[in-house]
Design a protein around this motif. Structure first.
Motif, PDB file in Angstrom:
ATOM      1  N   ALA A 291       0.818  -1.219   0.000  1.00  0.00           N
ATOM      2  CA  ALA A 291       0.000   0.000   0.000  1.00  0.00           C
ATOM      3  C   ALA A 291       0.851   1.267   0.000  1.00  0.00           C
ATOM      4  CB  ALA A 291      -0.935  -0.001   1.205  1.00  0.00           C
ATOM      5  N   GLY A 292       2.167   1.106   0.120  1.00  0.00           N
ATOM      6  CA  GLY A 292       3.055   2.264   0.127  1.00  0.00           C
ATOM      7  C   GLY A 292       3.057   3.026   1.447  1.00  0.00           C
ATOM      8  N   VAL A 293       2.571   2.380   2.502  1.00  0.00           N
ATOM      9  CA  VAL A 293       2.523   3.038   3.819  1.00  0.00           C
ATOM     10  C   VAL A 293       3.881   2.967   4.499  1.00  0.00           C
ATOM     11  CG1 VAL A 293       1.485   2.918   6.134  1.00  0.00           C
ATOM     12  CG2 VAL A 293       0.056   2.623   4.108  1.00  0.00           C
ATOM     13  N   SER A 294       4.600   1.866   4.288  1.00  0.00           N
ATOM     14  CA  SER A 294       5.902   1.672   4.931  1.00  0.00           C
ATOM     15  C   SER A 294       6.925   1.219   3.903  1.00  0.00           C
ATOM     16  CB  SER A 294       5.773   0.633   6.051  1.00  0.00           C
ATOM     17  OG  SER A 294       7.028   0.333   6.607  1.00  0.00           O
ATOM     18  N   PRO A 295       8.177   1.677   4.021  1.00  0.00           N
ATOM     19  CA  PRO A 295       9.202   1.260   3.056  1.00  0.00           C
ATOM     20  C   PRO A 295       9.691  -0.159   3.276  1.00  0.00           C
ATOM     21  CG  PRO A 295      10.156   2.680   4.728  1.00  0.00           C
ATOM     22  CD  PRO A 295       8.680   2.679   4.977  1.00  0.00           C
ATOM     23  N   GLY A 296       9.406  -0.708   4.448  1.00  0.00           N
ATOM     24  CA  GLY A 296       9.866  -2.051   4.771  1.00  0.00           C
ATOM     25  C   GLY A 296       8.992  -2.665   5.852  1.00  0.00           C
TER      26      GLY A 296
END
Length: 481
Positions: A291-296
């Motif tokens: 979802a692009g909320v966290s890079p990892g």
């Protein structure tokens, strides 16, 4: 026969370790209570009177529960919701410190701008990436109900009320309905928790999930182990404490296997729990990244050792003091290293190694830290109230809450003594959890509000003594008549 004796021995060892920890907690809390009430002799009398009223309420609760389980559940719900509502009206708490940062982060998720925070190496949500789980939950609530604080507070009040009900169900499973009624009421009227009811806090939901998971762990049905694993997965996402419950469940399953000789069955249960737990964690990590909320993955900390540095030294790597929730010691340490996370983790390991070499200084620090953690007044009220609202009556309630804490410790010690008197001791997962939640803080950062989960276990353990006490008093009174 040998394995049963070994199981019994393990049960005794854990009870003894737990009792030693509780004795230290009692000594620390009594010393704090004595100093804080040194010039309040009248208040001590009032506090004792209030405690008698609480014991009378427990007695009434047991009587109501004997007459009707539904009536008792209704009584428990009404007491809980009434006091949480009353406190919220008085406190009118606005989020501060980390709580404010998390809510602002949730708004960014809803607005679609969170990526600018979580992908920024200088931002709170990058170096404290484990907080993204609870922030996502807050964003979900905002999506459904809007940004009004009242909805979060209503939900937290419901979570705390449900925790009391699950405590009742759980204790009914491991003890009897009298202990269940007592433990659930002890938790419901525990003042430090009531003071925290107005704080939008991950502990409310995570504790409910934790106690639900323990309920399923104690059930012998195979499928329930997977339910426990799923719930512990969500517990870890909301607040990373599930690892303690997983260790406790392993010990519980293993010692139970020694007692029953059914090693394959218990191994299957633990394997199912772990598989379900990992599926939830990995699935959530994947969803956040997609979802692009966290890079990892948020299950892997970007700053792996900062809690241990703070826990063993009381300072960051470079001893730069915290300015606010976003500009903490961790932030300034990272800034000093130009936000090179690999270097920061290496420096943390060096700082930990240095503290272990200087073990005398470190040991002195840990002793003082654990004395304050085990015995100090719960500081949830500091986040709930403005200074102007901390009146003389509130101070009185603070003292009463601390006295409640002390009495629960005393009753828990008494419950363990009664267990040790029994000839055959079964493994007690509640004692193991108390050991785990206390000892883990030897190595990591502490605040008295981090005792939150332990209050649940103390209410459960102490109820097992109070039930015998009330039953004995009832028996001797009826005999006298």
């Amino acid at each position: 026969m040998i394995t049963r004796k070994l199981s019994n021995l393990c049960g005794i060892i854990f009870l003894i370790i737990c009792s030693i920890i509780l004795i230290f907690m009692l000594g620390a809390s009594l010393s704090v209570f004595y100093v804080s009430t040194e010039n309040m002799h009248v208040s001590r009398i009032l506090l004792s009177g209030a405690l008698v009223v609480e014991l009378f309420l427990l007695f009434i609760g047991v009587r109501v529960n004997n007459i009707s389980k539904r009536a008792f559940t209704g009584m428990l719900i009404l007491i809980s919701l009434f006091e949480y509502l009353l406190w919220n009206i008085y406190a009118a708490t606005n989020p501060v410190s980390d709580y404010k940062v998390l809510l602002e982060g949730a708004k960014s998720i809803v607005n679609g701008t969170f990526k600018s925070l979580s992908f920024d190496k200088t931002n709170y949500f990058y170096f404290y990436n484990f907080q993204i789980g609870y922030t996502t939950y807050l964003a979900l609530v905002m999506k459904v109900f809007g940004e009004g604080l009242v909805w979060f507070k209503i939900l937290d009040g419901l979570y705390m009320t449900l925790t009391s009900i699950i405590i009742y169900k759980l204790v009914n499973k491991i003890s009897n309905d009298k202990s269940a009624a007592i433990s659930s009421l002890l938790y419901a009227v525990f003042i430090p928790n009531v003071f925290g009811a107005s704080i939008i806090n991950n502990q409310h939901l995570s504790t409910l999930l934790l106690i639900c998971a323990i309920y399923f762990i104690l059930d012998h049905r195979l499928s329930f182990a997977s339910y426990a694993g799923i719930i512990l997965g969500f517990t870890q996402i909301i607040r990373p404490v599930a690892i303690i419950a997983i260790i406790a469940s392993f010990l519980y399953y293993f010692i139970s296997a020694l007692e029953n000789g059914s090693y394959t069955s218990w191994l299957k249960r633990f394997a199912l729990l772990i598989i379900a737990f990992m599926l939830v964690i990995r699935g959530f990590d994947f969803a956040l990244i997609k979802a692009g909320v966290s890079p990892g993955p948020i299950s892997k900390d970007n700053v792996k050792y900062f809690k241990f540095v703070l826990g063993l030294t009381g300072n960051g790597v470079y001893s730069i003091p915290t300015e606010n929730a976003e500009k903490t010691q961790v932030y300034y340490d990272l800034k000093t290293l130009n936000f090179d996370y690999n270097r920061y983790n290496e420096e943390c390991l060096k700082a930990i190694g240095k503290s272990l070499k200087d073990y005398k200084k470190t040991l002195r620090f840990i002793v003082i830290k654990m004395h304050n953690f085990m015995g100090g007044k719960d500081n949830q009220y500091e986040f709930a109230l403005e200074n102007a609202k901390i009146t003389e009556f509130i101070n009185y309630l603070l003292e009463l809450g601390h006295l409640q804490y002390i009495t629960m410790i005393v009753f828990s010690i008494a419950a363990i003594i009664l267990k040790l008197i029994d000839r055959r001791i079964k493994v007690d997962i509640i004692s193991i959890l108390i050991i785990g939640f206390m000892l883990v803080h030897v190595f990591i950062e502490t605040q008295t509000r981090y005792r939150y989960e332990t209050y649940v276990f103390l209410s459960i353990l102490s109820s097992q003594f109070l039930e015998r006490f009330i039953s004995y008093k009832k028996y001797t009174w009826s005999k006298f008549n």
